[in-house]
Design a protein around this motif. Structure first.
Motif, PDB file in Angstrom:
ATOM      1  N   CYS A  83       3.224  10.466   6.263  1.00  0.00           N
ATOM      2  CA  CYS A  83       3.678   9.988   4.960  1.00  0.00           C
ATOM      3  C   CYS A  83       2.680   8.955   4.446  1.00  0.00           C
ATOM      4  N   THR A  84       2.894   8.536   3.207  1.00  0.00           N
ATOM      5  CA  THR A  84       2.110   7.449   2.623  1.00  0.00           C
ATOM      6  C   THR A  84       3.038   6.267   2.391  1.00  0.00           C
ATOM      7  N   VAL A  85       2.662   5.096   2.894  1.00  0.00           N
ATOM      8  CA  VAL A  85       3.474   3.896   2.707  1.00  0.00           C
ATOM      9  C   VAL A  85       2.670   2.894   1.891  1.00  0.00           C
ATOM     10  N   ILE A  86       3.238   2.499   0.759  1.00  0.00           N
ATOM     11  CA  ILE A  86       2.642   1.486  -0.120  1.00  0.00           C
ATOM     12  C   ILE A  86       3.479   0.227   0.016  1.00  0.00           C
ATOM     13  N   THR A  87       2.858  -0.887   0.323  1.00  0.00           N
ATOM     14  CA  THR A  87       3.618  -2.119   0.512  1.00  0.00           C
ATOM     15  C   THR A  87       2.798  -3.324   0.069  1.00  0.00           C
TER      16      THR A  87
END
Length: 252
Positions: A115-119
């Motif tokens: 997945c892609t996690v943007i934080t």
């Protein structure tokens, strides 16, 4: 009634009813609303209530510093995190807010999930370094140490250039009247910026935050897909939220 007696009365009312309406207390005690408001100002200054228009609400316990918050309701946060992590689909893009509940979500994500996690939280990014199939995008800006997240103009601008399927958002207070709140204006603005870049936004709120309020409004209920909480679904405050049309996902 002496000032100390009024104080005890107000705190008892807040504990029993979950709110204080200044005009009702003034009528009940035969004193002026100004006297009640002064008492509420004093209680708020001690961190014992959150003043709102016309009265006061219970103050959120999530206003203490980041390290102390990790010891607040850890099991509730883990339950909320388990439900939230189940919403993340393989190949999907997730905006993950900062804070201790979001950190529990990061730890609950399957290690092999692609997945892609943007934080905007360095602690969230660090927690996902051992997830080999997770792409990480860290948004930068001024670090708000209370929640270990980036905030301010630079962080908001960075958030405006990303998009995701899902946003998992933390708040410090959830109340039918006060709405979704947090304790810092810039953090509230950053949360709005993040939520605006996702197709769906889910609010993470362990039970100790339900029925409480902080100073700054984050989002209106209509901008939220659902609330994830371990609070008793039959509790009056949760029923009030459901009556407003808020979808509540029970984390048991």
């Amino acid at each position: 009634m002496l000032a100390a007696e009024r104080r005890d009365h107000l705190l008892g009312l807040l504990a029993r009813e979950g709110k204080i309406v200044a005009k009702d207390v003034a009528a009940e005690l035969g004193i002026s609303e100004d006297s009640v408001r002064r008492d509420l100002r004093d209680l708020a200054a001690e961190g014992l209530c959150q003043r709102v228009y016309g009265g006061a609400l219970p103050v959120s316990p999530a206003v203490v510093d980041y390290a102390a918050r990790q010891a607040v309701a850890p099991h509730g946060k883990q339950k909320v995190a388990a439900v939230a992590a189940g919403l993340v689909r393989p190949g999907g893009a997730l905006i993950l807010d900062g804070g201790t509940t979001a950190l529990a979500v990061a730890r609950a994500l399957p290690r092999d999930l692609a997945c892609t996690v943007i934080t905007h939280s360095p602690t969230i990014a660090a927690a996902l370094l051992d997830h080999p199939r997770a792409e990480l995008f860290l948004l930068g800006g001024r670090v708000f140490k209370h929640s270990a997240v980036a905030c301010g103009a630079a962080a908001v601008e960075a958030a405006q250039n990303v998009s995701a399927d899902l946003c998992l958002l933390g708040v410090t207070g959830v109340h039918p009247e006060a709405g979704l709140t947090t304790g810092d204006a810039e953090e509230a603005a950053m949360k709005r910026a993040l939520a605006a870049r996702a197709a769906d936004t889910y609010v993470l709120a362990s039970s100790e935050k339900i029925g409480t309020a902080s100073r700054f409004r984050v989002l209106p209920w209509e901008d939220v897909s659902a609330l994830i909480t371990d609070a008793d679904p039959h509790a009056p405050i949760v029923r009030q939220l459901a009556a407003l049309g808020v979808e509540v996902l029970a984390a048991s």
